[in-house]
Motif scaffolding. Sequence first.
Motif, short mmCIF file in Angstrom:
data_model
loop_
_atom_site.label_atom_id
_atom_site.label_comp_id
_atom_site.label_asym_id
_atom_site.label_seq_id
_atom_site.Cartn_x
_atom_site.Cartn_y
_atom_site.Cartn_z
N TYR A 7 0.84 -1.21 0.00
CA TYR A 7 0.00 0.00 0.00
C TYR A 7 0.87 1.25 0.00
O TYR A 7 0.62 2.20 -0.76
N ARG A 62 -6.52 -1.11 -6.82
CA ARG A 62 -5.82 -0.55 -5.66
C ARG A 62 -5.34 0.88 -5.94
O ARG A 62 -5.45 1.75 -5.08
N ASN A 73 -3.69 0.34 6.00
CA ASN A 73 -3.81 0.53 4.55
C ASN A 73 -4.90 1.54 4.20
O ASN A 73 -5.68 1.35 3.27
#
Length: 279
Positions: A34, A148, A228
């Motif tokens: 992350y 992501r 995260n």
Amino acid sequence: MRSLLMITFTLFFSQIGAFPAFSQALEESDPLQYADIVDLSSEAPIIVNVVIKDAIKIDPERAPNAPAGTQRFYIIASTSALIRGQGGVGETIRYVIDLPLDGRARAPKIEKKPFIIFARRPSGGSIDDVQLVAKDAQIAWTPSREQRVRSVVRELVARDAPPAISKIASAFHVPGTILGEGETQIFLETDTGTPISITVLTRDGQRKFWAVSLGEIVDEAARAPMRNSLLWYRLACFLPRQLPAPALAGDTLANAQRARNDYQTVLDDLGSCPRSRQP
């Protein structure tokens, strides 16, 4: 100010006692962490999905500053999706990249393969020309990675996005009315001037609880950040490993030590900031 904080002491405990100080999230199998994605995304005003059309080798004589063990390429790519773009991008995009050579001094084959690039537009460049924000700012595309990256970009551009932390301004501990109880306040300065504060509450015989507030007012409903998340990244990746001495100026030795202990609780709960690349 300290008396006001003690007024909120009992109210805050009633709000925060029902949930854990920190929620762990499962790490994905992708080695790109992350923090790696935020490091790249926060530096890149242009983030694009591309497919490499042509990778043209540049003679070493024309690239004397290329790192050892790499081959410099002039890339011509087609854009398949714009994730973030100030000023937009064209259907074709061009940039330069240094790719690492393998044990046989061969560069990887990247033609016709999809990637995500993190870039900026150089001064005076056309809409088709960009510059990567880092030597490794071209990452292999997968559906999971695109999801992501998009999630991180949404966090970064949100109106209430937590800003980067510049320093710890001050910290102090206020003992409670019952022996063993107390409250520590830690005030952070940020790049935008928006204040961030951390509150750590101790109730005798029970686990410490802590939370983060964004803004001038200590939010009684605040919580510790999820792992995260952008706020977790701002804290876990950039807080110093101990409270700086000037931040504790004016507090008694005993209270200063309690503040240090409470700060360590925050660091322990945040955990490490894993990266697979150097920022």
